[in-house]
Design a protein around this motif. Sequence first.
Motif, PDB file in Angstrom:
ATOM      1  N   ARG A  35      14.564   4.221  -2.756  1.00 28.37           N
ATOM      2  CA  ARG A  35      13.226   4.312  -3.322  1.00 28.37           C
ATOM      3  C   ARG A  35      12.597   2.956  -3.267  1.00 28.37           C
ATOM      4  N   ASP A  95       6.868   0.694  -3.356  1.00 28.31           N
ATOM      5  CA  ASP A  95       5.709   1.525  -3.557  1.00 28.31           C
ATOM      6  C   ASP A  95       5.948   3.027  -3.642  1.00 28.31           C
ATOM      7  N   GLU A  96       6.947   3.677  -4.290  1.00 27.52           N
ATOM      8  CA  GLU A  96       7.168   4.997  -4.300  1.00 27.52           C
ATOM      9  C   GLU A  96       7.515   5.594  -3.214  1.00 27.52           C
ATOM     10  N   ARG A 142      10.240   6.759   0.079  1.00 27.56           N
ATOM     11  CA  ARG A 142      11.429   6.948   0.196  1.00 27.56           C
ATOM     12  C   ARG A 142      12.117   6.840   1.591  1.00 27.56           C
TER      13      ARG A 142
END
Length: 366
Positions: A230, A233-234, A236
Amino acid sequence: MLAFLPLDFLPEALRPWFVLAVAMVLAIVVALVIHRIGFLILRRITAPRPYLHAVVVGACTASQFVVALLALRVVLTGTPEDMPYTRGMSYFVTVLLILCVTWLANSSIKSLSDAAIRLNPYDVADNLLARRKLTQTRVLARSAHAIVLLLGLSFVLLTLPGARQLGASLLASAGVAGLVAGIAARPVLGNFIAGLQIAFSQPIRIDDVLIVNGEWGRVEEITGTFVVVRIWDERRMIVPLQWFIENPFENWTHRTASLLGTVFLWLDFSVPLEPVRKEFERLCKASPLWDTRVAAVQVTDTSDRAMQVRFLISAANSGNAFELRCLVREGLIAFIAAHHAEGLPRIRANVEGESTNPPPPRVVPV
């Protein structure tokens, strides 16, 4: 078998089937009663032992089917060989028994892994040991599930006469012959072996902070084939397990979560360092993000125009270190701008060959 039953009301052809049905029902009832008594005893005995207790409770449903099918298997074994259809029923019950034993094994593995995760929470400050156990539990549990499913399917095929060769091949693929087949399935087997290496050597763990291909992120999940990172900045990032065995990467929390952070400022030579040092120490002491280990000011470089000052700080984890660096940087810039406005880097130049006297008046002929 059950000769004491009055069967005169049934036709001669149905009497063996009636006896068989009654025997099967009685066997299932007796087996379930014994299972219930054994379950209550084991649940009480294993109460002080959380891992065994979790296995006993989690495998209760699957074990009920196993003991019931075992009772049916015993009854069918005692039927006369000339009784029609019993051979097919025996095969069917055997297949169901193997499937339920596979279910029982997987239920036990899942209950054990869930108990390990529940008893080692990693959402605490000092979670290194918990993250180590969590990583080992998840990776090994997934590997164990895959092996149990493969063995269960193999034994099912070995039970059926027409599919016995295929079952033997599957069992061989789990052994030495799997090395030959592994040439064609190298990526799959490579990730599987990498998962076992990660579980035992643990170069990464759940919730570790990594730098992978220049990206900062946390390990969110470790599956049987890839790792989910993760990013801050979110986003994946999906990385194959084998990549972590074959490539170098940064792990900021391998031994401990605490980190050192740096703030660099270019300042003019005229800036006195002592007031700046005192302001830096004041900013550190005023912030709860500082863990009180390290706070140092050093001139690390110079150029023909300015000096580079490094402010070294420590924090309990990478998130706190980043926040503290930003806080210290903002505070120092504000302090220097307020008290030493001339201290920010400047360009000095002396222009030679120009006279300060005004030029003589120009005479224009009429």
